[in-house]
Design a protein around this motif. Structure first.
Motif, PDB file in Angstrom:
ATOM      1  N   ASP A 120      -7.074 -19.193  -3.538  1.00  0.00           N
ATOM      2  CA  ASP A 120      -6.233 -18.271  -4.298  1.00  0.00           C
ATOM      3  C   ASP A 120      -5.224 -17.624  -3.354  1.00  0.00           C
ATOM      4  O   ASP A 120      -5.246 -16.434  -3.128  1.00  0.00           O
ATOM      5  CB  ASP A 120      -7.125 -17.216  -4.961  1.00  0.00           C
ATOM      6  CG  ASP A 120      -6.360 -16.379  -5.976  1.00  0.00           C
ATOM      7  OD1 ASP A 120      -5.321 -16.862  -6.464  1.00  0.00           O
ATOM      8  OD2 ASP A 120      -6.802 -15.256  -6.267  1.00  0.00           O
ATOM      9  N   ARG A 121      -4.368 -18.461  -2.766  1.00  0.00           N
ATOM     10  CA  ARG A 121      -3.373 -17.975  -1.818  1.00  0.00           C
ATOM     11  C   ARG A 121      -2.000 -18.010  -2.474  1.00  0.00           C
ATOM     12  O   ARG A 121      -1.132 -18.775  -2.094  1.00  0.00           O
ATOM     13  CB  ARG A 121      -3.383 -18.822  -0.548  1.00  0.00           C
ATOM     14  CG  ARG A 121      -4.655 -18.637   0.234  1.00  0.00           C
ATOM     15  CD  ARG A 121      -4.571 -19.239   1.600  1.00  0.00           C
ATOM     16  NE  ARG A 121      -5.787 -18.898   2.329  1.00  0.00           N
ATOM     17  CZ  ARG A 121      -6.394 -19.694   3.150  1.00  0.00           C
ATOM     18  NH1 ARG A 121      -5.932 -20.884   3.386  1.00  0.00           N
ATOM     19  NH2 ARG A 121      -7.485 -19.313   3.774  1.00  0.00           N
ATOM     20  N   ASN A 122      -1.804 -17.185  -3.458  1.00  0.00           N
ATOM     21  CA  ASN A 122      -0.524 -17.157  -4.149  1.00  0.00           C
ATOM     22  C   ASN A 122       0.233 -15.868  -3.869  1.00  0.00           C
ATOM     23  O   ASN A 122       1.113 -15.485  -4.619  1.00  0.00           O
ATOM     24  CB  ASN A 122      -0.724 -17.361  -5.649  1.00  0.00           C
ATOM     25  CG  ASN A 122      -1.676 -16.350  -6.244  1.00  0.00           C
ATOM     26  OD1 ASN A 122      -2.175 -15.466  -5.552  1.00  0.00           O
ATOM     27  ND2 ASN A 122      -1.933 -16.469  -7.528  1.00  0.00           N
ATOM     28  N   GLU A 163       2.253   3.184  -0.467  1.00  0.00           N
ATOM     29  CA  GLU A 163       2.875   2.088  -1.216  1.00  0.00           C
ATOM     30  C   GLU A 163       2.387   0.755  -0.661  1.00  0.00           C
ATOM     31  O   GLU A 163       2.278   0.570   0.538  1.00  0.00           O
ATOM     32  CB  GLU A 163       4.405   2.144  -1.111  1.00  0.00           C
ATOM     33  CG  GLU A 163       5.024   3.413  -1.638  1.00  0.00           C
ATOM     34  CD  GLU A 163       5.055   4.510  -0.571  1.00  0.00           C
ATOM     35  OE1 GLU A 163       4.982   4.175   0.628  1.00  0.00           O
ATOM     36  OE2 GLU A 163       5.125   5.680  -0.943  1.00  0.00           O
ATOM     37  N   MET A 164       2.100  -0.186  -1.537  1.00  0.00           N
ATOM     38  CA  MET A 164       1.579  -1.489  -1.142  1.00  0.00           C
ATOM     39  C   MET A 164       2.680  -2.549  -1.183  1.00  0.00           C
ATOM     40  O   MET A 164       3.654  -2.421  -1.923  1.00  0.00           O
ATOM     41  CB  MET A 164       0.438  -1.920  -2.072  1.00  0.00           C
ATOM     42  CG  MET A 164      -0.752  -0.987  -2.047  1.00  0.00           C
ATOM     43  SD  MET A 164      -1.463  -0.947  -0.410  1.00  0.00           S
ATOM     44  CE  MET A 164      -2.329   0.592  -0.445  1.00  0.00           C
ATOM     45  N   LEU A 165       2.513  -3.585  -0.370  1.00  0.00           N
ATOM     46  CA  LEU A 165       3.437  -4.711  -0.387  1.00  0.00           C
ATOM     47  C   LEU A 165       3.234  -5.510  -1.668  1.00  0.00           C
ATOM     48  O   LEU A 165       2.122  -5.615  -2.177  1.00  0.00           O
ATOM     49  CB  LEU A 165       3.186  -5.620   0.815  1.00  0.00           C
ATOM     50  CG  LEU A 165       3.613  -5.112   2.179  1.00  0.00           C
ATOM     51  CD1 LEU A 165       3.064  -6.016   3.273  1.00  0.00           C
ATOM     52  CD2 LEU A 165       5.123  -5.028   2.281  1.00  0.00           C
ATOM     53  N   LYS A 166       4.326  -6.080  -2.152  1.00  0.00           N
ATOM     54  CA  LYS A 166       4.260  -6.966  -3.315  1.00  0.00           C
ATOM     55  C   LYS A 166       4.516  -8.389  -2.838  1.00  0.00           C
ATOM     56  O   LYS A 166       5.101  -8.603  -1.777  1.00  0.00           O
ATOM     57  CB  LYS A 166       5.313  -6.565  -4.335  1.00  0.00           C
ATOM     58  CG  LYS A 166       5.133  -5.170  -4.909  1.00  0.00           C
ATOM     59  CD  LYS A 166       6.241  -4.890  -5.910  1.00  0.00           C
ATOM     60  CE  LYS A 166       6.616  -3.442  -5.980  1.00  0.00           C
ATOM     61  NZ  LYS A 166       7.258  -2.893  -4.815  1.00  0.00           N
ATOM     62  N   SER A 167       4.102  -9.348  -3.620  1.00  0.00           N
ATOM     63  CA  SER A 167       4.361 -10.734  -3.282  1.00  0.00           C
ATOM     64  C   SER A 167       5.864 -10.945  -3.173  1.00  0.00           C
ATOM     65  O   SER A 167       6.626 -10.534  -4.043  1.00  0.00           O
ATOM     66  CB  SER A 167       3.777 -11.658  -4.346  1.00  0.00           C
ATOM     67  OG  SER A 167       3.941 -13.002  -3.968  1.00  0.00           O
ATOM     68  N   GLY A 168       6.301 -11.546  -2.073  1.00  0.00           N
ATOM     69  CA  GLY A 168       7.722 -11.773  -1.831  1.00  0.00           C
ATOM     70  C   GLY A 168       8.358 -10.737  -0.916  1.00  0.00           C
ATOM     71  O   GLY A 168       9.514 -10.877  -0.540  1.00  0.00           O
ATOM     72  N   ASP A 169       7.617  -9.699  -0.533  1.00  0.00           N
ATOM     73  CA  ASP A 169       8.140  -8.666   0.377  1.00  0.00           C
ATOM     74  C   ASP A 169       8.161  -9.179   1.812  1.00  0.00           C
ATOM     75  O   ASP A 169       7.505 -10.160   2.148  1.00  0.00           O
ATOM     76  CB  ASP A 169       7.304  -7.392   0.305  1.00  0.00           C
ATOM     77  CG  ASP A 169       7.587  -6.562  -0.941  1.00  0.00           C
ATOM     78  OD1 ASP A 169       8.553  -6.886  -1.657  1.00  0.00           O
ATOM     79  OD2 ASP A 169       6.835  -5.611  -1.198  1.00  0.00           O
ATOM     80  N   THR A 170       8.897  -8.459   2.650  1.00  0.00           N
ATOM     81  CA  THR A 170       9.010  -8.790   4.063  1.00  0.00           C
ATOM     82  C   THR A 170       8.332  -7.709   4.891  1.00  0.00           C
ATOM     83  O   THR A 170       8.570  -6.524   4.685  1.00  0.00           O
ATOM     84  CB  THR A 170      10.489  -8.908   4.481  1.00  0.00           C
ATOM     85  OG1 THR A 170      11.111  -9.942   3.707  1.00  0.00           O
ATOM     86  CG2 THR A 170      10.622  -9.237   5.960  1.00  0.00           C
ATOM     87  N   ILE A 171       7.496  -8.140   5.831  1.00  0.00           N
ATOM     88  CA  ILE A 171       6.876  -7.207   6.771  1.00  0.00           C
ATOM     89  C   ILE A 171       7.921  -6.862   7.821  1.00  0.00           C
ATOM     90  O   ILE A 171       8.462  -7.746   8.486  1.00  0.00           O
ATOM     91  CB  ILE A 171       5.626  -7.832   7.421  1.00  0.00           C
ATOM     92  CG1 ILE A 171       4.566  -8.111   6.351  1.00  0.00           C
ATOM     93  CG2 ILE A 171       5.072  -6.929   8.503  1.00  0.00           C
ATOM     94  CD1 ILE A 171       3.342  -8.824   6.873  1.00  0.00           C
ATOM     95  N   ARG A 172       8.235  -5.590   7.965  1.00  0.00           N
ATOM     96  CA  ARG A 172       9.302  -5.152   8.872  1.00  0.00           C
ATOM     97  C   ARG A 172       8.823  -4.954  10.303  1.00  0.00           C
ATOM     98  O   ARG A 172       9.560  -5.181  11.247  1.00  0.00           O
ATOM     99  CB  ARG A 172       9.915  -3.850   8.363  1.00  0.00           C
ATOM    100  CG  ARG A 172      10.514  -3.952   6.988  1.00  0.00           C
ATOM    101  CD  ARG A 172      11.804  -4.698   7.022  1.00  0.00           C
ATOM    102  NE  ARG A 172      12.317  -4.857   5.674  1.00  0.00           N
ATOM    103  CZ  ARG A 172      13.046  -5.879   5.298  1.00  0.00           C
ATOM    104  NH1 ARG A 172      13.343  -6.827   6.139  1.00  0.00           N
ATOM    105  NH2 ARG A 172      13.464  -5.970   4.069  1.00  0.00           N
ATOM    106  N   ASP A 173       7.593  -4.508  10.477  1.00  0.00           N
ATOM    107  CA  ASP A 173       7.065  -4.208  11.809  1.00  0.00           C
ATOM    108  C   ASP A 173       6.434  -5.479  12.377  1.00  0.00           C
ATOM    109  O   ASP A 173       5.328  -5.852  11.987  1.00  0.00           O
ATOM    110  CB  ASP A 173       6.039  -3.079  11.722  1.00  0.00           C
ATOM    111  CG  ASP A 173       5.519  -2.652  13.080  1.00  0.00           C
ATOM    112  OD1 ASP A 173       6.135  -3.031  14.101  1.00  0.00           O
ATOM    113  OD2 ASP A 173       4.500  -1.943  13.124  1.00  0.00           O
TER     114      ASP A 173
END
Length: 153
Positions: A38-40, A123-133
């Motif tokens: 389940d890696r979506n 706030e949580m990351l959503k699918s399609g977000d970019t990790i900035r750090d």
């Protein structure tokens, strides 16, 4: 010496089991599997240097594999490496927006993988977000070059 049919069948089954075992081990080492995962949950991260990171490299959190790198490309806007990761959805939904990603190495000269560390933002990351750090790979050649240049001074 007569060969019996059961002996030939037994040897054939033994050889077939050996081949299947080798295929299974090869798939385990390469990170591929037949099982449905389940890696979506897709995340992106930009790094100035990815070193030897490759597609299908592990993505870990606290040492546990939670995903895989699915694509590495050059970001045309920032001219750095853009890494696409597929994360287990139950883990991805728990990553806060200030989470960080670092390219780590197994041992001194081992494989490189991405290590995720969660932050404390509400706030949580959503699918399609970019990790900035992000923290780029530590390249051994650069360290040796710095050491040699410092020693020559």
């Amino acid at each position: 010496m007569k060969r019996s049919g059961t002996l030939e069948a037994g040897v054939g089954a033994f050889v077939l089991a050996g081949l299947l075992g080798l295929i299974f081990l090869g798939l385990q080492v390469s990170g591929m599997s037949f099982g449905q995962t389940d890696r979506n949950f897709t995340l992106y991260a930009n790094f100035s240097n990815i070193g030897g990171l490759q597609e299908r490299s592990r993505v870990t959190m606290s040492g546990v594999t939670v995903g895989r790198v699915t694509d590495i490309s050059l970001d045309p806007k920032w001219l750095d490496a853009r890494v696409t990761m597929q994360i287990d959805s139950d883990v991805g939904k728990q990553l806060s927006q200030d989470s960080s990603a670092a390219i780590l190495t197994s041992g001194l000269l081992g494989e490189q993988y991405i290590g995720l560390t969660t932050g404390g933002a509400p706030e949580m990351l959503k699918s399609g977000d970019t990790i900035r750090d992000t923290q780029s790979a530590l390249v051994l050649e650069h360290l040796i070059q710095q050491f040699v240049s410092n020693m020559s001074k």
